[in-house]
Write a protein that holds these residues in place. Sequence first.
Motif, PDB file in Angstrom:
ATOM      1  N   PHE A   1       0.785  -1.111  -0.217  1.00  0.00           N
ATOM      2  CA  PHE A   1      -0.005   0.131  -0.073  1.00  0.00           C
ATOM      3  C   PHE A   1       0.908   1.087   0.052  1.00  0.00           C
ATOM      4  CE2 PHE A   1      -2.145  -3.350   2.201  1.00  0.00           C
ATOM      5  CZ  PHE A   1      -3.401  -3.225   1.536  1.00  0.00           C
ATOM      6  N   TYR A   2       0.192   2.277  -0.198  1.00  0.00           N
ATOM      7  CA  TYR A   2       0.951   3.720  -0.147  1.00  0.00           C
ATOM      8  C   TYR A   2       0.470   4.558   0.900  1.00  0.00           C
ATOM      9  CZ  TYR A   2       3.354   2.358  -4.616  1.00  0.00           C
ATOM     10  OH  TYR A   2       3.817   1.872  -5.709  1.00  0.00           O
ATOM     11  N   LYS A   3       1.067   5.389   1.385  1.00  0.00           N
ATOM     12  CA  LYS A   3       0.516   6.353   2.427  1.00  0.00           C
ATOM     13  C   LYS A   3      -0.554   7.063   2.035  1.00  0.00           C
ATOM     14  CE  LYS A   3       2.121   9.766   5.695  1.00  0.00           C
ATOM     15  NZ  LYS A   3       3.139  10.642   6.150  1.00  0.00           N
ATOM     16  N   GLY A   4      -1.509   7.074   2.747  1.00  0.00           N
ATOM     17  CA  GLY A   4      -2.890   7.694   2.383  1.00  0.00           C
ATOM     18  C   GLY A   4      -3.899   7.004   1.644  1.00  0.00           C
ATOM     19  N   ASP A   5      -3.573   5.531   1.310  1.00  0.00           N
ATOM     20  CA  ASP A   5      -4.503   4.792   0.746  1.00  0.00           C
ATOM     21  C   ASP A   5      -5.254   4.253   2.116  1.00  0.00           C
ATOM     22  OD1 ASP A   5      -3.165   4.824  -1.618  1.00  0.00           O
ATOM     23  OD2 ASP A   5      -2.269   3.050  -1.579  1.00  0.00           O
ATOM     24  N   PHE A   6      -6.704   3.622   1.403  1.00  0.00           N
ATOM     25  CA  PHE A   6      -7.658   3.097   2.662  1.00  0.00           C
ATOM     26  C   PHE A   6      -7.750   1.890   2.614  1.00  0.00           C
ATOM     27  CE2 PHE A   6     -11.687   2.527   4.344  1.00  0.00           C
ATOM     28  CZ  PHE A   6     -11.766   3.022   5.594  1.00  0.00           C
ATOM     29  N   PHE A   7      -7.453   1.132   3.681  1.00  0.00           N
ATOM     30  CA  PHE A   7      -7.648  -0.480   3.625  1.00  0.00           C
ATOM     31  C   PHE A   7      -8.712  -0.751   4.630  1.00  0.00           C
ATOM     32  CE2 PHE A   7      -6.235  -4.370   5.831  1.00  0.00           C
ATOM     33  CZ  PHE A   7      -6.401  -5.089   4.687  1.00  0.00           C
ATOM     34  N   SER A   8      -9.648  -1.704   4.327  1.00  0.00           N
ATOM     35  CA  SER A   8     -10.582  -2.080   5.032  1.00  0.00           C
ATOM     36  C   SER A   8     -10.977  -3.624   4.993  1.00  0.00           C
ATOM     37  CB  SER A   8     -11.953  -1.469   4.588  1.00  0.00           C
ATOM     38  OG  SER A   8     -13.218  -1.798   5.246  1.00  0.00           O
ATOM     39  N   VAL A   9     -11.333  -4.085   6.066  1.00  0.00           N
ATOM     40  CA  VAL A   9     -11.690  -5.794   6.246  1.00  0.00           C
ATOM     41  C   VAL A   9     -13.141  -5.777   6.907  1.00  0.00           C
ATOM     42  CG1 VAL A   9     -11.063  -7.777   7.324  1.00  0.00           C
ATOM     43  CG2 VAL A   9      -9.352  -6.396   6.524  1.00  0.00           C
ATOM     44  N   SER A  10     -13.960  -6.634   6.096  1.00  0.00           N
ATOM     45  CA  SER A  10     -15.229  -6.997   6.659  1.00  0.00           C
ATOM     46  C   SER A  10     -15.331  -8.533   6.914  1.00  0.00           C
ATOM     47  CB  SER A  10     -16.346  -6.441   5.479  1.00  0.00           C
ATOM     48  OG  SER A  10     -16.336  -7.518   4.500  1.00  0.00           O
ATOM     49  N   VAL A  11     -15.792  -8.942   7.829  1.00  0.00           N
ATOM     50  CA  VAL A  11     -16.002 -10.127   8.543  1.00  0.00           C
ATOM     51  C   VAL A  11     -17.463 -10.448   8.511  1.00  0.00           C
ATOM     52  CG1 VAL A  11     -15.474 -11.915  10.325  1.00  0.00           C
ATOM     53  CG2 VAL A  11     -13.978  -9.952   9.828  1.00  0.00           C
ATOM     54  N   GLU A  12     -17.762 -11.709   7.861  1.00  0.00           N
ATOM     55  CA  GLU A  12     -19.272 -11.749   7.896  1.00  0.00           C
ATOM     56  C   GLU A  12     -19.376 -13.411   8.603  1.00  0.00           C
ATOM     57  OE1 GLU A  12     -21.106 -11.789   3.883  1.00  0.00           O
ATOM     58  OE2 GLU A  12     -20.848  -9.476   3.929  1.00  0.00           O
ATOM     59  N   LYS A  13     -20.258 -13.474   9.331  1.00  0.00           N
ATOM     60  CA  LYS A  13     -20.502 -15.077   9.750  1.00  0.00           C
ATOM     61  C   LYS A  13     -21.314 -15.740   8.868  1.00  0.00           C
ATOM     62  CE  LYS A  13     -23.791 -15.683  13.368  1.00  0.00           C
ATOM     63  NZ  LYS A  13     -24.129 -15.778  14.611  1.00  0.00           N
ATOM     64  N   LYS A  14     -20.814 -16.927   8.491  1.00  0.00           N
ATOM     65  CA  LYS A  14     -21.610 -17.883   7.510  1.00  0.00           C
ATOM     66  C   LYS A  14     -21.949 -19.078   8.554  1.00  0.00           C
ATOM     67  CE  LYS A  14     -20.809 -15.440   3.738  1.00  0.00           C
ATOM     68  NZ  LYS A  14     -21.600 -14.993   3.311  1.00  0.00           N
ATOM     69  N   GLY A  15     -23.337 -19.350   8.329  1.00  0.00           N
ATOM     70  CA  GLY A  15     -23.718 -20.513   8.828  1.00  0.00           C
ATOM     71  C   GLY A  15     -24.301 -20.235  10.260  1.00  0.00           C
ATOM     72  N   PHE A  16     -24.714 -21.144  10.941  1.00  0.00           N
ATOM     73  CA  PHE A  16     -25.577 -20.892  12.265  1.00  0.00           C
ATOM     74  C   PHE A  16     -24.773 -21.798  13.433  1.00  0.00           C
ATOM     75  CE2 PHE A  16     -29.013 -21.468   8.855  1.00  0.00           C
ATOM     76  CZ  PHE A  16     -29.203 -19.995   8.687  1.00  0.00           C
TER      77      PHE A  16
END
Length: 169
Positions: free
Chosen positions: A121-136
């Motif tokens: 990555f470069y300075k100023g870039d935006f990084f995001s992570v999403s975590v979704e639950k699958k199953g019950f």
Amino acid sequence: MDYFGRVMELFVTIVLLFMVPLNYMSARNELLCQNYVTTETTYFVDSVRNIGFVNKQMYETFVKKLAKTNVPYEVKMVHYKVKLTESEEADESEGIFLPYYHGIYHEDIMTEVLASEAYYFYKGDFFSVSVEKKGFTWGDRLESFLIGRNLTNEELQVVYGGSIRDECE
């Protein structure tokens, strides 16, 4: 004797003595899992933001930590690069550029990580992570049985991100 009344008493007693505490314990377990996933996601994203890259080992360690909860999760990473475009409103001589974000998504990031061992990555870039639950979980099923909550296949657990702090290249 009123047999129907006694059967109903027995049923209510069983529900109050066993099912309600089980529901409470499962809700408590869900809260602990939510906090654990949030903590691990925050740690992973902040690590990436601080060092400026993600590699295969970091990602696999993160996924293994999530797997300790015995709940299946789907992880999605997003990288928004800052790019410039020339303003259409400005005269040709002015050369005014406007910033915008170009998104690079999980599949492309993972392809790069697996091919070259790291994604930078470069300075100023935006990084995001999403975590979704699958199953019950068993707690989800118990809650559905007791209070009639509709179960959904995908439940968003955590979204966390921020801008990259340092450059590595």
